[in-house]
Design an enzyme around this catalytic site. Structure first.
Site, PDB file in Angstrom:
ATOM      1  N   LYS A  22      40.425  54.988  51.801  1.00 52.88           N
ATOM      2  CA  LYS A  22      39.515  55.144  50.650  1.00 52.88           C
ATOM      3  C   LYS A  22      38.871  53.795  50.328  1.00 52.88           C
ATOM      4  CE  LYS A  22      41.244  54.953  46.317  1.00 52.88           C
ATOM      5  NZ  LYS A  22      40.639  53.974  45.393  1.00 52.88           N
ATOM      6  N   ASN A  23      39.684  52.748  50.286  1.00 50.73           N
ATOM      7  CA  ASN A  23      39.190  51.449  49.823  1.00 50.73           C
ATOM      8  C   ASN A  23      38.372  50.708  50.866  1.00 50.73           C
ATOM      9  OD1 ASN A  23      40.305  52.080  47.441  1.00 50.73           O
ATOM     10  ND2 ASN A  23      42.013  50.637  47.565  1.00 50.73           N
ATOM     11  N   ARG A  91      35.020  53.068  38.918  1.00 51.57           N
ATOM     12  CA  ARG A  91      34.796  51.622  38.838  1.00 51.57           C
ATOM     13  C   ARG A  91      34.269  51.078  40.156  1.00 51.57           C
ATOM     14  NH1 ARG A  91      36.127  46.524  37.543  1.00 51.57           N
ATOM     15  NH2 ARG A  91      36.578  45.291  39.390  1.00 51.57           N
ATOM     16  N   CYS A 115      40.208  50.446  32.759  1.00 52.15           N
ATOM     17  CA  CYS A 115      40.901  51.694  33.102  1.00 52.15           C
ATOM     18  C   CYS A 115      42.374  51.498  32.761  1.00 52.15           C
ATOM     19  CB  CYS A 115      40.676  52.078  34.551  1.00 52.15           C
ATOM     20  SG  CYS A 115      41.534  51.008  35.681  1.00 52.15           S
ATOM     21  N   ARG A 120      39.287  45.643  33.608  1.00 52.78           N
ATOM     22  CA  ARG A 120      38.707  45.513  34.961  1.00 52.78           C
ATOM     23  C   ARG A 120      37.397  44.728  34.873  1.00 52.78           C
ATOM     24  NH1 ARG A 120      40.918  49.461  38.346  1.00 52.78           N
ATOM     25  NH2 ARG A 120      40.154  48.234  40.081  1.00 52.78           N
ATOM     26  N   PRO A 121      37.464  43.432  34.566  1.00 56.36           N
ATOM     27  CA  PRO A 121      36.228  42.666  34.402  1.00 56.36           C
ATOM     28  C   PRO A 121      35.473  42.535  35.737  1.00 56.36           C
ATOM     29  CG  PRO A 121      38.094  41.197  34.487  1.00 56.36           C
ATOM     30  CD  PRO A 121      38.649  42.598  34.467  1.00 56.36           C
ATOM     31  N   ASP A 123      33.374  39.664  35.992  1.00 60.10           N
ATOM     32  CA  ASP A 123      32.782  38.329  35.812  1.00 60.10           C
ATOM     33  C   ASP A 123      32.648  37.588  37.139  1.00 60.10           C
ATOM     34  OD1 ASP A 123      35.662  38.475  35.531  1.00 60.10           O
ATOM     35  OD2 ASP A 123      35.599  36.306  35.283  1.00 60.10           O
ATOM     36  N   LEU A 124      33.627  37.780  38.029  1.00 60.45           N
ATOM     37  CA  LEU A 124      33.578  37.051  39.314  1.00 60.45           C
ATOM     38  C   LEU A 124      32.463  37.608  40.205  1.00 60.45           C
ATOM     39  CD1 LEU A 124      37.435  36.879  39.948  1.00 60.45           C
ATOM     40  CD2 LEU A 124      35.963  35.060  39.063  1.00 60.45           C
ATOM     41  N   ASP A 308      48.877  48.207  44.774  1.00 64.38           N
ATOM     42  CA  ASP A 308      48.693  49.659  44.864  1.00 64.38           C
ATOM     43  C   ASP A 308      49.948  50.362  45.368  1.00 64.38           C
ATOM     44  OD1 ASP A 308      45.229  49.485  45.964  1.00 64.38           O
ATOM     45  OD2 ASP A 308      46.180  49.216  44.020  1.00 64.38           O
ATOM     46  N   ARG A 400      41.879  61.674  43.592  1.00 66.40           N
ATOM     47  CA  ARG A 400      40.916  60.584  43.755  1.00 66.40           C
ATOM     48  C   ARG A 400      41.229  59.793  45.033  1.00 66.40           C
ATOM     49  NH1 ARG A 400      40.654  56.400  39.452  1.00 66.40           N
ATOM     50  NH2 ARG A 400      39.358  55.594  41.131  1.00 66.40           N
TER      51      ARG A 400
HETATM   52  C1  EPZ Z   1      40.453  46.828  44.639  1.00 67.58           C
HETATM   53  O1  EPZ Z   1      39.968  46.900  43.319  1.00 67.58           O
HETATM   54  C2  EPZ Z   1      41.040  48.202  44.950  1.00 67.58           C
HETATM   55  N1  EPZ Z   1      40.000  49.223  44.814  1.00 67.58           N
HETATM   56  C3  EPZ Z   1      42.179  48.514  43.984  1.00 67.58           C
HETATM   57  O2  EPZ Z   1      42.750  49.752  44.385  1.00 67.58           O
HETATM   58  C4  EPZ Z   1      43.248  47.419  44.134  1.00 67.58           C
HETATM   59  O3  EPZ Z   1      44.286  47.661  43.193  1.00 67.58           O
HETATM   60  C5  EPZ Z   1      42.614  46.039  43.857  1.00 67.58           C
HETATM   61  O4  EPZ Z   1      41.500  45.838  44.760  1.00 67.58           O
HETATM   62  C6  EPZ Z   1      43.599  44.903  44.082  1.00 67.58           C
HETATM   63  O5  EPZ Z   1      44.101  44.950  45.388  1.00 67.58           O
HETATM   64  C7  EPZ Z   1      39.082  49.363  45.810  1.00 67.58           C
HETATM   65  O6  EPZ Z   1      39.115  48.656  46.808  1.00 67.58           O
HETATM   66  C8  EPZ Z   1      38.073  50.450  45.622  1.00 67.58           C
HETATM   67  P1  EPZ Z   1      40.084  43.134  42.230  1.00 67.58           P
HETATM   68  P2  EPZ Z   1      39.059  45.688  42.733  1.00 67.58           P
HETATM   69  O7  EPZ Z   1      38.682  42.777  41.879  1.00 67.58           O
HETATM   70  O8  EPZ Z   1      38.310  45.037  43.818  1.00 67.58           O
HETATM   71  C9  EPZ Z   1      40.676  40.542  38.378  1.00 67.58           C
HETATM   72  C10 EPZ Z   1      43.521  51.944  44.145  1.00 67.58           C
HETATM   73  O9  EPZ Z   1      44.564  52.323  43.607  1.00 67.58           O
HETATM   74  N2  EPZ Z   1      39.213  40.418  38.389  1.00 67.58           N
HETATM   75  O10 EPZ Z   1      40.655  42.678  43.537  1.00 67.58           O
HETATM   76  O11 EPZ Z   1      38.302  46.219  41.585  1.00 67.58           O
HETATM   77  C11 EPZ Z   1      41.147  41.971  38.111  1.00 67.58           C
HETATM   78  O12 EPZ Z   1      41.217  42.220  36.727  1.00 67.58           O
HETATM   79  C12 EPZ Z   1      42.688  50.862  43.484  1.00 67.58           C
HETATM   80  O13 EPZ Z   1      43.086  52.337  45.251  1.00 67.58           O
HETATM   81  C13 EPZ Z   1      38.594  39.555  37.489  1.00 67.58           C
HETATM   82  O14 EPZ Z   1      39.252  38.912  36.685  1.00 67.58           O
HETATM   83  O15 EPZ Z   1      40.203  44.709  42.205  1.00 67.58           O
HETATM   84  C14 EPZ Z   1      42.509  41.991  38.759  1.00 67.58           C
HETATM   85  O16 EPZ Z   1      43.463  41.415  37.869  1.00 67.58           O
HETATM   86  C15 EPZ Z   1      43.189  50.534  42.072  1.00 67.58           C
HETATM   87  N3  EPZ Z   1      37.246  39.436  37.506  1.00 67.58           N
HETATM   88  C16 EPZ Z   1      42.350  41.062  39.971  1.00 67.58           C
HETATM   89  O17 EPZ Z   1      41.191  40.262  39.702  1.00 67.58           O
HETATM   90  C17 EPZ Z   1      36.456  40.122  38.397  1.00 67.58           C
HETATM   91  O18 EPZ Z   1      35.217  39.948  38.385  1.00 67.58           O
HETATM   92  C18 EPZ Z   1      42.126  41.812  41.266  1.00 67.58           C
HETATM   93  O19 EPZ Z   1      41.068  42.700  41.043  1.00 67.58           O
HETATM   94  C19 EPZ Z   1      37.103  40.991  39.308  1.00 67.58           C
HETATM   95  C20 EPZ Z   1      38.479  41.119  39.288  1.00 67.58           C
END
Ligand code: EPZ
Length: 421
Positions: A22-23, A91, A115, A120-121, A123-124, A308, A400
């Site tokens: 999925k991811n 998201r 969520c 789920r910011p 900003d990055l 996950d 999902r």
């Molecule tokens: C991906 O989400 C996955 N989703 C998530 O899987 C997974 O839990 C996550 O990566 C972490 O491995 C998909 O790939 C579709 P992140 P993503 O940006 O990219 C913080 C599932 O169950 N952050 O890597 O949205 C954030 O809050 C889903 O399949 C910022 O601070 O996650 C988190 O603490 C759930 N600012 C950390 O970074 C930003 O701009 C990692 O988030 C972006 C993220």
């Protein structure tokens, strides 16, 4: 709405074929917006999340055809505005930002909400796209990005407080493929899904090196072309079934897995006393240990232990003798499954973002509420090992991210049925 009736007491034996990731599918489907030519993506799992992404591509102007696991996309004419009613439901739709700003020089996407697993910011994501020259305006819940003079390569650090960002790395990498000059992404996410996206982009004509490591270098090109691609196996679905095997598996064989993507989980399962045997390049055999012991892990960005998989392991540790310690560093609030497991008789105490789990003999069935994709999977696993019949409500969460999970479980001996609530 539907719920899953899970009867405890069965043992699992037989073969499960793991679906495509999925991811991986979600950003790769978004990447088809980067070219007007036809792309063919194979092994896309039939999930509500991938169905949403297919619908979003259609509303952005792409021609999309879906035949079982194959999705054909031709994004000849694309408009920059992503539909609010679809984006707010998922998201991951944020990953259309990079392709839209890269191809069109503009994008209008609603801000993804938070969520249940935590804030789920993005900003990055925005900081990275601004570094490439995009102007970002956030107004009325929408993000308006524009780059009238096109994007220019830059040196960008994508690391945040919680480590790297997967979709943030994807967005910047996709936009950078059409930027002028070189982009260097430091602190990039190294997840296998990022490397899989890069493989697809390279097949489209992008110039990318280092995907799958913390430093990715992209040389911008004039245009990208159509390509075919098969997504990698879903390492989280595979991990979930491995935990099921550790819980109640007599002899469970998982096919279409990529073992090297699951090293951290396999280590924890083996250290806990379960048998995980590699069978060739893409299969693994799991059998429940005869005298398992509790263990511990901390979730981290890949190749660390995947967040996950955290909830599913809590379900396993709930009935593993001894004390287990689980610390969540990526999404510190991601423990919605704990109160539900405790309702089933688990003995889990929270200390900040750490769960202290004292293994009990067996859980007992109870009606439980699914809250997010992986917590739902954890409750199904708990029900499989519990006494009695557990009802897992709000099954849409599980649909999902898990393709036909009830069919797959029944095929290896689980007694589960899907019923209307
Ligand atoms: C991906 O989400 C996955 N989703 C998530 O899987 C997974 O839990 C996550 O990566 C972490 O491995 C998909 O790939 C579709 P992140 P993503 O940006 O990219 C913080 C599932 O169950 N952050 O890597 O949205 C954030 O809050 C889903 O399949 C910022 O601070 O996650 C988190 O603490 C759930 N600012 C950390 O970074 C930003 O701009 C990692 O988030 C972006 C993220």
């Amino acid at each position: 709405m539907e719920k899953l009736i899970v009867h405890g007491g069965s043992r699992l034996s037989g073969t499960v074929t793991i679906s495509g990731s999925k991811n991986s599918s979600l950003p790769i489907l978004a990447a088809t917006l980067l070219t007007a030519e036809q792309c063919v993506i194979r092994r896309v799992p039939d999930l509500s999340d991938t169905n949403y992404m297919v619908r979003i591509l259609g509303t952005l102007g792409a021609e999309v055809e879906r035949a079982s696991g194959r999705v054909i996309v031709a994004a000849e004419k694309v408009i920059p505005q992503a539909p609010y009613d679809l984006v707010r439901k998922m998201r991951a739709s944020v990953c259309v930002l990079g392709p839209l700003i890269g191809r069109l020089g503009e994008a209008l996407v609603s801000l993804p909400g938070g969520c249940i697993i935590g804030d789920r910011p993005i900003d990055l994501h925005l900081r990275g796209l601004e570094a490439l020259g995009a102007e970002v305006e956030v107004k009325g819940g929408d993000m308006k990005l524009s780059a009238p003079d096109g994007l220019r390569g830059a040196e960008i650090n994508m690391r945040g407080k919680f480590g790297s960002t997967v979709l943030g790395t994807d967005n910047v990498m996709m936009a950078a493929t059409l930027a002028e000059g070189r982009t260097v992404i430091e602190g990039a996410a190294a997840e296998p899904e990022v490397a899989d996206l890069a493989d697809f982009l390279i097949a489209m004509g992008a110039k990318i090196e280092g995907a799958g490591t913390r430093t990715i270098v992209i040389e911008g090109v004039e245009a990208l072309g159509g390509a075919e691609h098969e997504v990698i196996p879903d390492r989280i679905e595979a991990g979930t079934f491995m935990v099921a095997g550790a819980l109640i598996g007599d002899d469970l064989l998982l096919e279409n897995v990529c073992i090297r993507h699951m090293g951290a989980l396999i280590d924890v399962l083996r250290e806990s006393g379960h048998s995980v045997e590699e069978k060739g390049a893409d299969a693994v055999r799991v059998r429940a240990g005869s005298s398992p012991q509790g263990g511990e892990f901390t979730t981290e960005p890949y190749p660390g232990f995947a967040t996950d998989m955290q909830a599913q392991m809590c379900a396993l540790f709930a009935t593993t003798p001894g004390i287990s310690v689980v610390t969540e560093q990526v999404f510190p609030q991601r423990f919605m499954h704990v109160p539900e497991l405790n309702r089933m008789g688990a003995n889990i105490r929270m200390e900040d973002a750490t769960a202290i789990i004292k293994g009990v003999e067996r859980l007992s069935a109870a009606p439980v509420m699914a809250s997010d994709l992986r917590a739902s999977a954890a409750l199904v696993l708990a029900g499989l090992g519990a006494d009695g019949t557990t009802e897992v409500n709000r099954l849409y969460h599980i649909d999902r991210g898990y393709e036909h999970i009830d069919d797959k479980l029944r095929r290896v001996g689980a007694k589960v049925e899907r019923v209307k609530e």
